[in-house]
Write a protein that holds these residues in place. Structure first.
Motif, mmCIF file in Angstrom:
data_model
loop_
_atom_site.group_PDB
_atom_site.id
_atom_site.type_symbol
_atom_site.label_atom_id
_atom_site.label_comp_id
_atom_site.label_asym_id
_atom_site.label_seq_id
_atom_site.Cartn_x
_atom_site.Cartn_y
_atom_site.Cartn_z
ATOM 1 N N LEU A 193 -2.495 8.201 -14.403
ATOM 2 C CA LEU A 193 -1.810 9.415 -14.862
ATOM 3 C C LEU A 193 -1.943 10.539 -13.839
ATOM 4 O O LEU A 193 -0.968 11.248 -13.564
ATOM 5 N N ILE A 194 -3.123 10.687 -13.250
ATOM 6 C CA ILE A 194 -3.313 11.710 -12.215
ATOM 7 C C ILE A 194 -2.438 11.403 -11.010
ATOM 8 O O ILE A 194 -1.750 12.292 -10.484
ATOM 9 N N LEU A 195 -2.439 10.160 -10.555
ATOM 10 C CA LEU A 195 -1.583 9.770 -9.429
ATOM 11 C C LEU A 195 -0.116 10.042 -9.743
ATOM 12 O O LEU A 195 0.640 10.531 -8.893
ATOM 13 N N PHE A 196 0.292 9.725 -10.962
ATOM 14 C CA PHE A 196 1.676 9.940 -11.370
ATOM 15 C C PHE A 196 2.023 11.436 -11.362
ATOM 16 O O PHE A 196 3.097 11.829 -10.882
ATOM 17 N N ILE A 199 -9.944 2.714 -20.037
ATOM 18 C CA ILE A 199 -9.271 4.017 -20.106
ATOM 19 C C ILE A 199 -9.341 4.767 -18.780
ATOM 20 O O ILE A 199 -8.420 5.493 -18.423
ATOM 21 N N ARG A 200 -10.419 4.578 -18.036
ATOM 22 C CA ARG A 200 -10.568 5.230 -16.725
ATOM 23 C C ARG A 200 -9.350 4.959 -15.836
ATOM 24 O O ARG A 200 -8.849 5.853 -15.156
ATOM 25 N N GLY A 225 0.577 2.488 -5.418
ATOM 26 C CA GLY A 225 0.675 1.045 -5.205
ATOM 27 C C GLY A 225 -0.661 0.435 -4.833
ATOM 28 O O GLY A 225 -1.028 -0.636 -5.333
ATOM 29 N N ILE A 226 -1.402 1.094 -3.972
ATOM 30 C CA ILE A 226 -2.732 0.604 -3.583
ATOM 31 C C ILE A 226 -3.646 0.549 -4.799
ATOM 32 O O ILE A 226 -4.381 -0.428 -5.001
ATOM 33 N N PHE A 227 -3.580 1.574 -5.633
ATOM 34 C CA PHE A 227 -4.401 1.590 -6.849
ATOM 35 C C PHE A 227 -4.040 0.408 -7.745
ATOM 36 O O PHE A 227 -4.920 -0.306 -8.230
ATOM 37 N N LEU A 228 -2.752 0.178 -7.958
ATOM 38 C CA LEU A 228 -2.335 -0.930 -8.829
ATOM 39 C C LEU A 228 -2.724 -2.290 -8.256
ATOM 40 O O LEU A 228 -3.137 -3.187 -9.000
ATOM 41 N N LEU A 261 6.295 1.289 -16.306
ATOM 42 C CA LEU A 261 5.965 -0.122 -16.044
ATOM 43 C C LEU A 261 4.515 -0.276 -15.581
ATOM 44 O O LEU A 261 3.845 -1.253 -15.939
ATOM 45 N N SER A 262 4.033 0.689 -14.815
ATOM 46 C CA SER A 262 2.644 0.639 -14.345
ATOM 47 C C SER A 262 1.665 0.744 -15.502
ATOM 48 O O SER A 262 0.648 0.031 -15.540
#
Length: 123
Positions: free
Chosen positions: A57-60, A50-51, A107-110, A38-39
């Motif tokens: 992806l790294i956070l995931f 793309i960044r 979450g903070i990133f999103l 979903l993110s």
């Protein structure tokens, strides 16, 4: 060289087995996969560069790693201390706190990329 290749193949097999166990037995890991998908969809909706996909992806990957380690801690604690104990509670709570911290980071990133897309901050 052949010995190193065999080692890599065996290690990959152990990793696949670990992921299989994690996703079969841990509801939290399956929920995190869903939230991750979903993110990524949300980033598409926002039209992010793309960044941002790479950062997510790294956070995931780190989140799933922490979830796997938390699951390993839980399995070890259940084996060492099947009865309710302060040791077991503390170990499991610490693992849970680590997973929560990674969820918070994602979450903070999103929130930050959403605010950037809305023109509320420059990210």
């Amino acid at each position: 060289m052949l010995k190193a290749f065999r080692h890599v193949v065996h290690a990959a097999g152990y990793s696949v087995a670990g992921f299989g166990h994690l996703f079969r037995h841990e509801l939290a890991a399956r929920l995190e996969i869903g939230a991750g998908i979903l993110s990524f969809v949300w980033l598409i909706v926002l039209g992010r560069p793309i960044r941002d996909y790479i950062i997510l992806l790294i956070l995931f990957c780190v989140l799933i790693s922490v979830e796997a380690l938390n699951t390993a801690v839980e399995r070890i604690v259940d084996k060492l201390s099947p009865e309710i104990s302060e040791f077991g509670k503390n170990a499991k709570d610490l693992g849970s706190a680590a997973v929560f911290a990674m969820l918070a980071a994602a979450g903070i990133f999103l929130v930050a990329v959403t605010a950037d897309s809305a023109g509320l901050i420059a990210f």
